[in-house]
Design a protein around this motif. Structure first.
Motif, PDB file in Angstrom:
ATOM      1  N   ASP A   1      31.026  18.761 -24.060  1.00  0.00           N
ATOM      2  CA  ASP A   1      30.610  17.365 -24.213  1.00  0.00           C
ATOM      3  C   ASP A   1      30.509  16.632 -22.880  1.00  0.00           C
ATOM      4  N   ARG A   2      31.096  17.175 -21.818  1.00  0.00           N
ATOM      5  CA  ARG A   2      31.073  16.511 -20.516  1.00  0.00           C
ATOM      6  C   ARG A   2      29.908  16.968 -19.638  1.00  0.00           C
ATOM      7  N   ILE A   3      29.117  17.918 -20.132  1.00  0.00           N
ATOM      8  CA  ILE A   3      28.043  18.469 -19.296  1.00  0.00           C
ATOM      9  C   ILE A   3      27.062  17.384 -18.878  1.00  0.00           C
ATOM     10  N   GLU A   4      26.575  16.604 -19.817  1.00  0.00           N
ATOM     11  CA  GLU A   4      25.567  15.592 -19.491  1.00  0.00           C
ATOM     12  C   GLU A   4      26.109  14.574 -18.494  1.00  0.00           C
TER      13      GLU A   4
ATOM     14  N   THR B   1      33.183  27.366 -25.541  1.00  0.00           N
ATOM     15  CA  THR B   1      32.347  27.755 -26.683  1.00  0.00           C
ATOM     16  C   THR B   1      30.900  27.868 -26.216  1.00  0.00           C
ATOM     17  N   LEU B   2      30.375  29.094 -26.182  1.00  0.00           N
ATOM     18  CA  LEU B   2      29.037  29.325 -25.646  1.00  0.00           C
ATOM     19  C   LEU B   2      27.978  28.572 -26.439  1.00  0.00           C
ATOM     20  N   GLU B   3      28.082  28.553 -27.756  1.00  0.00           N
ATOM     21  CA  GLU B   3      27.088  27.861 -28.579  1.00  0.00           C
ATOM     22  C   GLU B   3      27.034  26.375 -28.251  1.00  0.00           C
ATOM     23  N   ALA B   4      28.202  25.760 -28.034  1.00  0.00           N
ATOM     24  CA  ALA B   4      28.240  24.332 -27.698  1.00  0.00           C
ATOM     25  C   ALA B   4      27.627  24.080 -26.323  1.00  0.00           C
ATOM     26  N   VAL B   5      27.898  24.980 -25.377  1.00  0.00           N
ATOM     27  CA  VAL B   5      27.332  24.824 -24.032  1.00  0.00           C
ATOM     28  C   VAL B   5      25.807  24.944 -24.082  1.00  0.00           C
TER      29      VAL B   5
ATOM     30  N   GLU C   1      19.931  19.809 -24.548  1.00  0.00           N
ATOM     31  CA  GLU C   1      19.777  18.367 -24.693  1.00  0.00           C
ATOM     32  C   GLU C   1      19.629  17.654 -23.358  1.00  0.00           C
ATOM     33  N   LEU C   2      19.876  18.371 -22.263  1.00  0.00           N
ATOM     34  CA  LEU C   2      19.781  17.742 -20.948  1.00  0.00           C
ATOM     35  C   LEU C   2      18.343  17.353 -20.640  1.00  0.00           C
TER      36      LEU C   2
ATOM     37  N   MET D   1      20.310  34.213 -23.921  1.00  0.00           N
ATOM     38  CA  MET D   1      18.918  34.106 -23.501  1.00  0.00           C
ATOM     39  C   MET D   1      18.083  33.391 -24.565  1.00  0.00           C
ATOM     40  N   ALA D   2      18.367  33.661 -25.815  1.00  0.00           N
ATOM     41  CA  ALA D   2      17.656  32.967 -26.886  1.00  0.00           C
ATOM     42  C   ALA D   2      17.992  31.484 -26.910  1.00  0.00           C
ATOM     43  N   GLY D   3      19.183  31.130 -26.449  1.00  0.00           N
ATOM     44  CA  GLY D   3      19.615  29.733 -26.458  1.00  0.00           C
ATOM     45  C   GLY D   3      19.181  28.933 -25.247  1.00  0.00           C
ATOM     46  N   GLY D   4      18.509  29.569 -24.275  1.00  0.00           N
ATOM     47  CA  GLY D   4      17.993  28.808 -23.147  1.00  0.00           C
ATOM     48  C   GLY D   4      18.579  29.170 -21.807  1.00  0.00           C
TER      49      GLY D   4
END
Length: 692
Positions: free
Chosen positions: A43-46, A67-71, A77-78, A101-104
């Motif tokens: 949640d702190r990435i942005e 959590t990889l999925e959350a990252v 969303e960035l 890789m599928a997640g970006g």
């Protein structure tokens, strides 16, 4: 993107400082100049990416707290272009790699493959540099195109752009020359329709020749033109290839042989009128304040807004709404005739420059505008619209910012007021901390003020320097610049003895400017001698609230050929709360000339993170009380560790001042503090002891 030689900011998604340090060290070993911050919370990435201009994210997917999925979700969303690299355990690599890789993610590597990680990071940074450079060049191209369009629209030459023989754009001079009432009317006519029929064939050939890579023949062609009212006039035609809205076209310049002044078109295009008016207004404001940014006589800048203009278009339709708003504009024009320069900024906004107004007369004019300038009746003339205008204004007297800032202040005053009422913003002489806290003069201030004035008049101030020493191996020489006063008895007086009286008497700004000028001069001398110095210079409240301080500073740097990146300006934390707006403008201006910014006496508030979120800082200098008795105070050690980690998360260097013993230095190094300063290391000295 910074050059390869400059520091790259990494965000490492891990819960372990040691793991983040290992990755950063590994990349440094590969020749990449990286610095990092870490967090395990997706949640702190942005927040961290936006605040600290992060260049790359490395996700340690093997960390149980990450959590990889959350990252991956937060990364998608960035809005910023920040590549994501995922590091996985060798055992679970295939499944995790496909998911990442599928997640970006840009790439996936194993935890124990340091060489591959170095290659991936180097490649991604090179690609990122190229993408950012492309965006910068694209933005510059758009700015150049916009500027070119503005110059064309404001030109006295008759200029038009044509594609396949049809007009796509023309400036007001062209419309006036050919007597077209609007651009829409002109766009319905082919360019050759404006040429004498017998000359259309040579003109067509001339246009085709100008489109070729190597045009032949004359640069200009003599032509007889036909206006919209069928009248004719002789002139010349000059043609050159151009682009408009990304499409190739031809730029035509028409010059009448008879250079008599042109009459304005009956109905000028709103876009052209608005552009010309705004430029005229800003030029008039700049003329009123002069090069010194100081108004010779008071004046006011108003912003008038039509309330709920969008609702008018929605409820009445386009043509009726334009008629109603046009009637209001006419009423406003009649009211302001003889008062000053009135321009239309937008569909629902007007600006007014009114010379010679004080607070009372400006308020009176604002009230007249609010009560007398009304919209017309609604559809069918049934219901008259009430309470139509909001008015904001700014009174200018003495030192003041530039024209754009004044117009922005009037705009904010309008939107910050109560609907249908007025609000004023009056830039005054900067107020000191003492004035803001309503402190009265103390006993002895008069005598102390006399001493300060005498010292200023007789050059009886002195600079002393105290080193700021790196605990992390920084090779640059950083010094805090302090001021001392020499009285008539040749006694050296520390700043704490006279600074209060200087603030209360309004002399602090003169002292600041003396200190800055002499520090810049000293910096110039030492830099020319090859010494890599950086100075930390204090700014008092009166100084940083002076609208003209940036112009003065730039002139000073230019005079001594000193770069802004060699200077760090220090502001007291207690001054931030009441000056956030002016400080944001100052910090933005300082960053433009590459200066750095620091906050002193940091750590006194309960929510220090708000300071990082409110200002773009490079350093924080912690309260000297933190270093006192630090070795024996566990609570103080924990508080200092928290502040140092917080600064590191925001990519801000931490400095602990007031260091008085060697035991404290060991604790500070363990806590990750970047720099230390104190009398234990070296007392302030009038000479700089440069390491050779």
């Amino acid at each position: 993107m910074p050059d390869q030689a400059q520091t790259v900011i990494l965000l490492v998604m891990t819960s372990q400082a040691s793991e983040a340090g290992r990755l950063i060290t590994s990349l440094r070993d590969g020749g990449l100049p990286v610095r990092g911050m870490y967090t395990a919370h997706a949640d702190r990435i942005e927040e961290l990416v936006e605040r600290r201009a992060c260049d790359l994210i490395i996700c340690c997917a093997y960390d149980p707290a990450v959590t990889l999925e959350a990252v991956l979700l937060r990364h998608r969303e960035l809005e910023a272009d920040v590549p994501l690299i995922v590091i996985v355990d060798q055992a679970g690599a295939p499944a995790a790699a496909i998911s990442a890789m599928a997640g970006g993610a840009r790439d996936v590597t194993a935890r124990d493959d340091a060489e591959r990680l170095q290659l991936i990071v180097g490649r991604e940074l090179a690609d990122l540099r190229a993408r950012r450079q492309l965006r910068r060049l694209t933005q510059r191209l758009r700015q150049c195109e916009q500027r070119a369009r503005e110059l064309v629209d404001g030109s006295d030459e008759a200029v038009t752009f044509i594609q396949e023989g049809m007009h796509v754009h023309a400036n007001p001079t062209y419309l006036a020359l050919f007597r077209f009432p609007s651009l829409d009317d002109l766009q319905a006519a082919a360019f050759l329709d404006l040429i004498e029929p017998e000359q259309r064939t040579p003109v067509r050939d001339f246009l085709r020749d100008r489109q070729s890579a190597q045009p032949q023949g004359p640069a200009e062609l003599s032509v007889t033109y036909v206006r919209a009212d069928a009248s004719r006039f002789p002139g010349t035609l000059a043609v050159a290839p151009a682009e408009i809205d990304g499409e190739p076209c031809l730029r035509l310049i028409v010059r009448a042989t008879d250079r008599t002044p042109l009459t304005s078109p009956a109905v000028p295009t709103p876009a052209a009128a608005s552009l010309s008016s705004v430029a005229t207004l800003l030029a008039a404001i700049d003329a009123a304040v002069g090069a010194e940014r100081r108004a010779s006589q008071p004046f006011a800048v108003f912003y008038v807004r039509i309330r709920a203009a969008a609702n008018l278009f929605r409820d009445f339709g386009l043509t009726r709404a334009l008629t109603v708003i046009g009637a209001l504009a006419a009423a406003l024009t009649r009211l302001c005739t003889g008062v000053g320069l009135l321009v239309r900024i937008s569909d629902d906004g007007f600006a007014l420059l009114a010379p010679g107004l004080d607070e009372a007369s400006a308020e009176s004019l604002a009230e007249r505008i609010r009560t007398q300038v009304r919209l017309g009746p609604g559809p069918g003339g049934k219901a008259r619209i009430e309470a139509d205008c909001d008015v904001g204004y700014v009174i200018v007297a003495g030192p003041c910012p530039n024209s754009s800032t004044l117009l922005d202040e009037a705009y904010r005053a309008c939107y910050g007021g109560v609907a249908g009422q007025t609000k004023a913003v009056v830039p005054q002489r900067p107020t000191s901390l003492a004035a803001r806290e309503k402190q009265s003069a103390e006993d002895g201030d008069s005598a102390e003020t006399t001493k300060i004035e005498w010292a200023l008049a007789n050059e009886r101030f002195m600079l002393v320097y105290q080193p700021i020493i790196s605990l992390m191996g920084d090779s640059q020489e950083n010094y805090s610049v302090l001021v001392r006063m020499i009285d008539e008895a040749e006694n050296l007086i520390e700043a704490k003895e006279f600074i209060g009286a200087a603030i209360r008497s309004g002399l602090i700004e003169r002292i600041d400017k003396w200190a800055i000028r002499h520090a810049v001069k000293s910096m110039s001398e030492h830099r020319q001698a090859g010494h890599r110095l950086n100075f930390f210079i204090n700014l008092a409240e009166d100084s940083f609230r002076d609208p003209g301080v940036m112009i003065w500073l730039c002139d000073c740097l230019r005079e001594f050929e000193v770069r802004g990146s060699w200077l760090t300006f220090v502001i007291q934390e207690e001054l931030v709360d009441g000056n956030l707006a002016s400080l944001n403008r100052l910090v933005e201006s300082l960053k433009k000339i590459k200066c750095r910014v620091a906050v002193n006496r940091f750590g006194a508030t309960d929510h220090p993170q708000m300071l990082f979120q409110g200002l773009s800082l490079d350093f924080v200098l912690l309260l000297p009380e933190f270093a006192q008795g630090l070795a024996d105070d566990k609570d103080k050690q924990q508080r200092l560790l928290t502040l140092a980690n917080m600064a590191r998360e925001f990519n801000v260097k931490s400095v602990v001042t007031g260091v008085e013993d060697a035991r404290s230095i060991t604790i500070l190094w363990t806590a990750g503090v970047d720099y230390v300063q104190g009398n234990f290391l070296q007392r302030p000295s009038p000479t700089l002891e440069i390491a050779t």
